[in-house]
Design an enzyme around this catalytic site. Structure first.
Site, PDB file in Angstrom:
ATOM      1  N   SER A 255       0.878  -1.177   0.000  1.00  0.00           N
ATOM      2  CA  SER A 255       0.000   0.000   0.000  1.00  0.00           C
ATOM      3  C   SER A 255       0.910   1.220   0.000  1.00  0.00           C
ATOM      4  O   SER A 255       2.045   1.154   0.489  1.00  0.00           O
ATOM      5  CB  SER A 255      -0.845   0.002   1.274  1.00  0.00           C
ATOM      6  OG  SER A 255      -1.476   1.262   1.431  1.00  0.00           O
TER       7      SER A 255
ATOM      8  N   TYR B 279      -1.461  -0.686  10.488  1.00  0.00           N
ATOM      9  CA  TYR B 279      -1.460  -1.069   9.065  1.00  0.00           C
ATOM     10  C   TYR B 279      -0.238  -0.478   8.348  1.00  0.00           C
ATOM     11  O   TYR B 279       0.449  -1.165   7.590  1.00  0.00           O
ATOM     12  CB  TYR B 279      -2.765  -0.561   8.455  1.00  0.00           C
ATOM     13  CG  TYR B 279      -2.994  -0.831   6.984  1.00  0.00           C
ATOM     14  CD1 TYR B 279      -3.514  -2.049   6.558  1.00  0.00           C
ATOM     15  CD2 TYR B 279      -2.758   0.163   6.032  1.00  0.00           C
ATOM     16  CE1 TYR B 279      -3.773  -2.277   5.204  1.00  0.00           C
ATOM     17  CE2 TYR B 279      -3.016  -0.059   4.689  1.00  0.00           C
ATOM     18  CZ  TYR B 279      -3.529  -1.277   4.275  1.00  0.00           C
ATOM     19  OH  TYR B 279      -3.785  -1.490   2.937  1.00  0.00           O
TER      20      TYR B 279
HETATM   21  N1  LIG Z   1      -8.708  -1.075  -1.322  1.00  0.00           N
HETATM   22  C1  LIG Z   1      -7.733  -0.206  -1.186  1.00  0.00           C
HETATM   23  O1  LIG Z   1      -7.940   1.020  -1.275  1.00  0.00           O
HETATM   24  C2  LIG Z   1      -6.336  -0.669  -0.911  1.00  0.00           C
HETATM   25  C3  LIG Z   1      -5.324   0.297  -0.864  1.00  0.00           C
HETATM   26  C4  LIG Z   1      -4.019  -0.102  -0.630  1.00  0.00           C
HETATM   27  C5  LIG Z   1      -3.728  -1.440  -0.455  1.00  0.00           C
HETATM   28  N2  LIG Z   1      -4.714  -2.370  -0.502  1.00  0.00           N
HETATM   29  C6  LIG Z   1      -4.337  -3.767  -0.280  1.00  0.00           C
HETATM   30  O2  LIG Z   1      -4.927  -4.599  -1.239  1.00  0.00           O
HETATM   31  C7  LIG Z   1      -5.056  -5.915  -0.693  1.00  0.00           C
HETATM   32  C8  LIG Z   1      -6.438  -6.444  -0.969  1.00  0.00           C
HETATM   33  O3  LIG Z   1      -7.397  -5.666  -0.280  1.00  0.00           O
HETATM   34  P1  LIG Z   1      -8.819  -5.289  -0.908  1.00  0.00           P
HETATM   35  O4  LIG Z   1      -8.881  -3.832  -0.991  1.00  0.00           O
HETATM   36  O5  LIG Z   1      -9.055  -6.116  -2.120  1.00  0.00           O
HETATM   37  O6  LIG Z   1      -9.808  -5.690   0.287  1.00  0.00           O
HETATM   38  P2  LIG Z   1     -10.593  -7.013   0.613  1.00  0.00           P
HETATM   39  O7  LIG Z   1     -11.066  -6.880   2.014  1.00  0.00           O
HETATM   40  O8  LIG Z   1     -11.595  -7.310  -0.448  1.00  0.00           O
HETATM   41  O9  LIG Z   1      -9.461  -8.157   0.516  1.00  0.00           O
HETATM   42  C9  LIG Z   1      -8.707  -8.633   1.595  1.00  0.00           C
HETATM   43  C10 LIG Z   1      -8.909 -10.146   1.656  1.00  0.00           C
HETATM   44  O10 LIG Z   1      -7.989 -10.687   2.607  1.00  0.00           O
HETATM   45  C11 LIG Z   1      -8.684 -11.687   3.346  1.00  0.00           C
HETATM   46  N3  LIG Z   1      -7.988 -11.897   4.616  1.00  0.00           N
HETATM   47  C12 LIG Z   1      -7.801 -11.006   5.619  1.00  0.00           C
HETATM   48  N4  LIG Z   1      -7.115 -11.577   6.615  1.00  0.00           N
HETATM   49  C13 LIG Z   1      -6.845 -12.850   6.224  1.00  0.00           C
HETATM   50  C14 LIG Z   1      -6.158 -13.949   6.826  1.00  0.00           C
HETATM   51  N5  LIG Z   1      -5.591 -13.855   8.037  1.00  0.00           N
HETATM   52  N6  LIG Z   1      -6.067 -15.118   6.134  1.00  0.00           N
HETATM   53  C15 LIG Z   1      -6.621 -15.235   4.897  1.00  0.00           C
HETATM   54  N7  LIG Z   1      -7.302 -14.239   4.285  1.00  0.00           N
HETATM   55  C16 LIG Z   1      -7.405 -13.067   4.944  1.00  0.00           C
HETATM   56  C17 LIG Z   1     -10.089 -11.116   3.509  1.00  0.00           C
HETATM   57  O11 LIG Z   1     -11.019 -12.126   3.870  1.00  0.00           O
HETATM   58  C18 LIG Z   1     -10.325 -10.518   2.123  1.00  0.00           C
HETATM   59  O12 LIG Z   1     -10.842 -11.520   1.250  1.00  0.00           O
HETATM   60  C19 LIG Z   1      -4.698  -5.799   0.790  1.00  0.00           C
HETATM   61  O13 LIG Z   1      -3.374  -6.217   0.982  1.00  0.00           O
HETATM   62  C20 LIG Z   1      -4.813  -4.315   1.050  1.00  0.00           C
HETATM   63  O14 LIG Z   1      -4.013  -3.894   2.123  1.00  0.00           O
HETATM   64  C21 LIG Z   1      -6.008  -2.015  -0.727  1.00  0.00           C
END
Ligand SMILES: NC(=O)c1ccc[n+]([C@@H]2O[C@H](COP(=O)([O-])OP(=O)(O)OC[C@H]3O[C@@H](n4cnc5c(N)ncnc54)[C@H](O)[C@@H]3O)[C@@H](O)[C@H]2O)c1
Length: 258
Positions: free
Chosen positions: A143, A156
């Site tokens: 991120s 985070y």
């Molecule tokens: N959405 C944003 O704006 C954003 C910005 C920067 C980074 N990210 C990163 O992108 C990645 C995906 O996030 P997203 O936005 O698609 O959200 P999301 O919540 O849809 O995806 C995260 C997934 O991780 C799973 N998860 C969490 N803890 C877990 C564990 N201990 N074991 C197995 N699965 C687990 C959740 O069930 C979920 O399916 C993450 O690493 C997040 O930090 C997202």
């Protein structure tokens, strides 16, 4: 394109959001995708969608913050396909909390998923790659919070910063085995993670004013999951053959501004 034909790709947190978009893209491009997710219902639903587009996905219910569960994940992937070519360390959680009110248990839970989970997945996947002489790829979904400070998310931000160092250090140590490790650093992407306390932060007046109308994000919009998935796929493919240990922002230019 069929860039991943015959390859096994593991996506943690692959049932939703960015992870699922990546799982779909890898499937379309010929990969055998393994979805590792805590939530059985989401995992099975995601697998059904991948089957509908011609994939042969495997769902392994996995809490990546548990080392034993990660070992089980890798064993199931190897039993099924006898190889691991790509690992996408994508699973994470986000919540807002004041630093002074943060608890040790919650802090540990974030580090156990974002840092330790990625460490265990990388270690066991890379070991499987080395044993089979596979020039594999690992992509860590970080991120821009990994290198920029943001209010109410020290847990985070610190964990993503550690993940970035894991990216660089494993890139260095795994290079002699032909394994490449890189990362993507998304900015604001419209997923479940954008919903904080029941409110989608991307739809708030504050977000629209500051990030969109005032162009704090130069491209003046949030990104889509597909725009991140395509960079994950690029870093997993031969098109990025001379990129090692890089963390590529996918943020519409947000992190170049101040
Ligand atoms: N959405 C944003 O704006 C954003 C910005 C920067 C980074 N990210 C990163 O992108 C990645 C995906 O996030 P997203 O936005 O698609 O959200 P999301 O919540 O849809 O995806 C995260 C997934 O991780 C799973 N998860 C969490 N803890 C877990 C564990 N201990 N074991 C197995 N699965 C687990 C959740 O069930 C979920 O399916 C993450 O690493 C997040 O930090 C997202």
């Amino acid at each position: 394109m069929n860039r991943f034909k015959g390859q096994t790709v593991i996506v943690t947190g692959g049932a939703t959001g960015i992870g699922f978009a990546a799982a779909k893209l890898f499937t379309i491009e010929g990969a055998n995708v393994v979805i590792a997710s805590r939530d059985e219902q989401n995992g099975l639903r995601a697998c059904n969608e991948l089957k509908e587009i011609g994939g042969q996905p495997l769902f392994v219910q996995t809490d990546i913050s548990d080392e034993g569960a990660v070992q089980h994940l890798m064993n199931r992937a190897l039993e099924q396909t006898e190889r691991i070519d790509v690992l996408v360390n994508n699973a994470a959680m986000f919540y807002e909390s004041e630093f002074l009110k943060e608890t040790t248990d919650r802090w540990r839970a974030v580090f156990d998923t974002i840092v330790n989970g990625a460490y265990w997945c990388s270690k066991y996947a890379a070991d499987a790659m080395v044993q089979r002489n596979i020039s594999g790829k690992i992509v860590n979904v970080s991120s821009i919070n990994g290198y920029r400070a943001l209010q109410l998310s020290s847990h985070y931000n610190a964990a993503k910063g550690a993940l970035d160092q894991l990216t660089r250090c494993t890139a260095l140590e795994l290079s002699p085995y032909g394994i490449r490790v890189n990362g993507v650093a998304p900015g604001f992407i419209d997923t479940a993670l954008s919903v904080i306390g029941g409110v989608n932060e991307l739809e708030t007046e504050q977000f629209q004013q500051y990030y969109v109308q005032q162009r704090k994000i130069p491209q003046a919009r949030a990104g889509t999951v597909d725009e991140v998935a395509s960079v994950i796929a690029f870093l997993s493919s031969e098109a990025s053959s001379y990129i090692q240990g890089a963390i590529i922002p996918v943020d519409g230019g947000l992190s170049i501004t101040f």
